[in-house]
Design a protein around this motif. Structure first.
Motif, mmCIF file in Angstrom:
data_model
loop_
_atom_site.group_PDB
_atom_site.id
_atom_site.type_symbol
_atom_site.label_atom_id
_atom_site.label_comp_id
_atom_site.label_asym_id
_atom_site.label_seq_id
_atom_site.Cartn_x
_atom_site.Cartn_y
_atom_site.Cartn_z
ATOM 1 N N THR A 1 0.822 -1.219 0.000
ATOM 2 C CA THR A 1 0.000 0.000 0.000
ATOM 3 C C THR A 1 0.850 1.261 0.000
ATOM 4 O OG1 THR A 1 -0.100 -0.143 2.427
ATOM 5 C CG2 THR A 1 -1.946 -1.085 1.176
ATOM 6 N N THR A 2 2.107 1.158 0.397
ATOM 7 C CA THR A 2 2.972 2.333 0.502
ATOM 8 C C THR A 2 3.881 2.510 -0.703
ATOM 9 O OG1 THR A 2 3.001 1.989 2.900
ATOM 10 C CG2 THR A 2 4.646 3.488 2.024
ATOM 11 N N ARG A 3 4.139 1.456 -1.442
ATOM 12 C CA ARG A 3 5.167 1.510 -2.475
ATOM 13 C C ARG A 3 4.871 2.524 -3.567
ATOM 14 N NH1 ARG A 3 7.075 -4.845 -3.046
ATOM 15 N NH2 ARG A 3 7.982 -4.943 -0.953
ATOM 16 N N GLU A 4 3.629 2.590 -4.019
ATOM 17 C CA GLU A 4 3.306 3.542 -5.083
ATOM 18 C C GLU A 4 3.439 4.980 -4.590
ATOM 19 O OE1 GLU A 4 2.913 3.158 -8.353
ATOM 20 O OE2 GLU A 4 3.584 1.136 -7.843
ATOM 21 N N THR A 5 3.041 5.225 -3.342
ATOM 22 C CA THR A 5 3.195 6.570 -2.780
ATOM 23 C C THR A 5 4.677 6.924 -2.688
ATOM 24 O OG1 THR A 5 1.204 6.203 -1.464
ATOM 25 C CG2 THR A 5 2.571 8.083 -0.864
ATOM 26 N N ALA A 6 5.478 5.971 -2.206
ATOM 27 C CA ALA A 6 6.922 6.206 -2.099
ATOM 28 C C ALA A 6 7.525 6.474 -3.469
ATOM 29 C CB ALA A 6 7.598 5.007 -1.450
ATOM 30 N N ARG A 7 7.091 5.730 -4.463
ATOM 31 C CA ARG A 7 7.609 5.926 -5.819
ATOM 32 C C ARG A 7 7.253 7.313 -6.346
ATOM 33 N NH1 ARG A 7 9.687 1.993 -9.019
ATOM 34 N NH2 ARG A 7 9.838 2.477 -11.231
ATOM 35 N N ALA A 8 6.058 7.792 -6.017
ATOM 36 C CA ALA A 8 5.646 9.139 -6.440
ATOM 37 C C ALA A 8 6.501 10.207 -5.771
ATOM 38 C CB ALA A 8 4.171 9.358 -6.111
ATOM 39 N N VAL A 9 6.845 10.002 -4.501
ATOM 40 C CA VAL A 9 7.712 10.948 -3.793
ATOM 41 C C VAL A 9 9.091 10.989 -4.454
ATOM 42 C CG1 VAL A 9 8.919 11.393 -1.618
ATOM 43 C CG2 VAL A 9 6.503 10.742 -1.589
#
Length: 395
Positions: free
Chosen positions: A141-149
């Motif tokens: 659930t966090t990986r896509e957000t981290a990738r966007a950052v």
């Protein structure tokens, strides 16, 4: 009879206010100044991060007798609120420093695994380094957000650095390709005339060129090869981020063939991902030991045109492999014609702690090791491509 009235000095009042914010309040600060409104909110945000954290007694007071009010708590919501506060009250450059300090001082790295936290933080190079060190542990659930950052930081860096890098290196490649016996259609007439002005014949009103300068026909194909060999140990996080961006910029230039290799005790060739710095970064593994010799052996095996190759080693030089073999390998590559560049860091933070003995040994081989900022890197690469002295910054 006139009466003199002492009026408060605005400059003194502002100075007292600033000292109060710096000292943090309490009986010992000596200012006697109470804070209200925005100042009180700023003071609360600073206290949460930098307030005293001594062990409290049973009454909930620290050993100095003050109420313990510092700390952000362990929950993500409280940290998210604090991140919102500091972005409201402080400029972006200060926010980035405070975030970094919060991660280091209060152990908040694991909270970055939660999407709401990543949505609240100010993205910068240091945050990217922290995320990369955590990404193996990230829930889906966090990986896509981290990738966007990470994507946001990389895009911002590329916008700042790409144009100047391409322009600087294109000029260097053009100069290095000029030849002294060009064909007629390859003559650079402007430079030829300027180089031969001393041969001007006034009686004939003309210049007799004794030396012709040409552009060189090699400009239509690959003229130089660049190998970026990057230490991915934990202390090199910012350098890894910048190297990935520069790797993509270099790879976009048709006249430069670029290879990107990262290493710790193992070696990973990321050349097939070099077009996308985010893919490169998520292919790294920050932390671990260092085997520079093994990494250089891999790079050496890929060099086919040593006289046209620049190898850039980015490392703090703490070698965990075979030191003598590493130095012999550097000497052999230089003897074959490779331009060898050693950077202790590629970041805005100056030189990290580094192995001074290995730096001195490289210098003895004609390879000075120095820290390089991202803004200086294009000039360093231009000098290496032209085989002229590197612009080493003063200590």
């Amino acid at each position: 009879m006139s009466t003199h009235v002492n009026r408060p000095n605005p400059a003194d009042d502002e100075r007292t206010r600033r000292w109060r914010l710096v000292l943090g309040g309490g009986d010992a600060d000596g200012t006697g100044r109470a804070l209200t409104g925005t100042d009180a909110a700023m003071d609360g945000a600073l206290t949460a991060l930098y307030g005293r954290t001594r062990q409290p007694d049973r009454a909930g007071r620290d050993r100095a007798g003050r109420d313990r009010s510092a700390g952000l708590g362990a929950s993500a919501p409280s940290v998210v609120r604090w991140l919102g506060d500091i972005r409201t009250y402080f400029p972006s450059s200060v926010v980035q420093v405070m975030q970094r300090d919060a991660i280091d001082r209060l152990g908040l790295a694991t909270l970055l695994l939660e999407p709401e936290m990543l949505d609240a933080v100010e993205a910068d190079v240091h945050l990217v380094g922290t995320l990369l060190s955590l990404h193996k542990a990230m829930p889906e659930t966090t990986r896509e957000t981290a990738r966007a950052v990470v994507r946001k930081v990389v895009d911002d860096l590329e916008k700042r650095l790409a144009g100047r890098t391409r322009a600087t290196l294109t000029g260097a490649l053009d100069r290095s390709a000029r030849i002294s016996r060009p064909r007629h259609r390859d003559i650079d007439w402007d430079r030829t005339i300027r180089a031969n002005l001393k041969h001007y014949l006034p009686e004939h009103g003309t210049v007799v060129p004794e030396r012709l300068i040409g552009h060189g026909r090699a400009s239509r194909g690959i003229r130089k090869e660049v190998v970026l060999c990057v230490d991915q140990s934990g202390s090199m996080a910012a350098s890894v981020v910048h190297a990935s961006v520069f790797g993509a910029v270099l790879a976009s230039m048709r006249s430069i063939a670029t290879r990107l290799v990262v290493f710790d005790t193992a070696v990973v060739d990321l050349t097939d991902r070099i077009d996308d710095p985010v893919d490169v970064l998520f292919g790294t593994r920050l932390g671990g030991g260092t085997d520079i010799n093994r990494a250089l052996a891999h790079c050496q095996s890929k060099i086919t045109r040593p006289a046209d190759t620049v190898l850039v080693l980015i490392s703090d030089l703490y070698e965990g492999g075979i030191r003598d073999e590493m130095l012999k390998r550097v000497a052999a590559m230089k003897a074959s014609g490779v331009q060898f560049v050693a950077l202790l860091a590629l970041s805005d933070e100056g030189a990290p702690a580094y192995d001074r003995d290995h730096a001195a040994a490289l210098a003895a081989l004609g390879v000075p090791a120095f820290a390089c900022t991202p803004d200086l890197f294009p000039e360093v690469m231009a000098a290496a491509l032209e085989k002229r002295p590197l612009p080493i910054p003063a200590d």
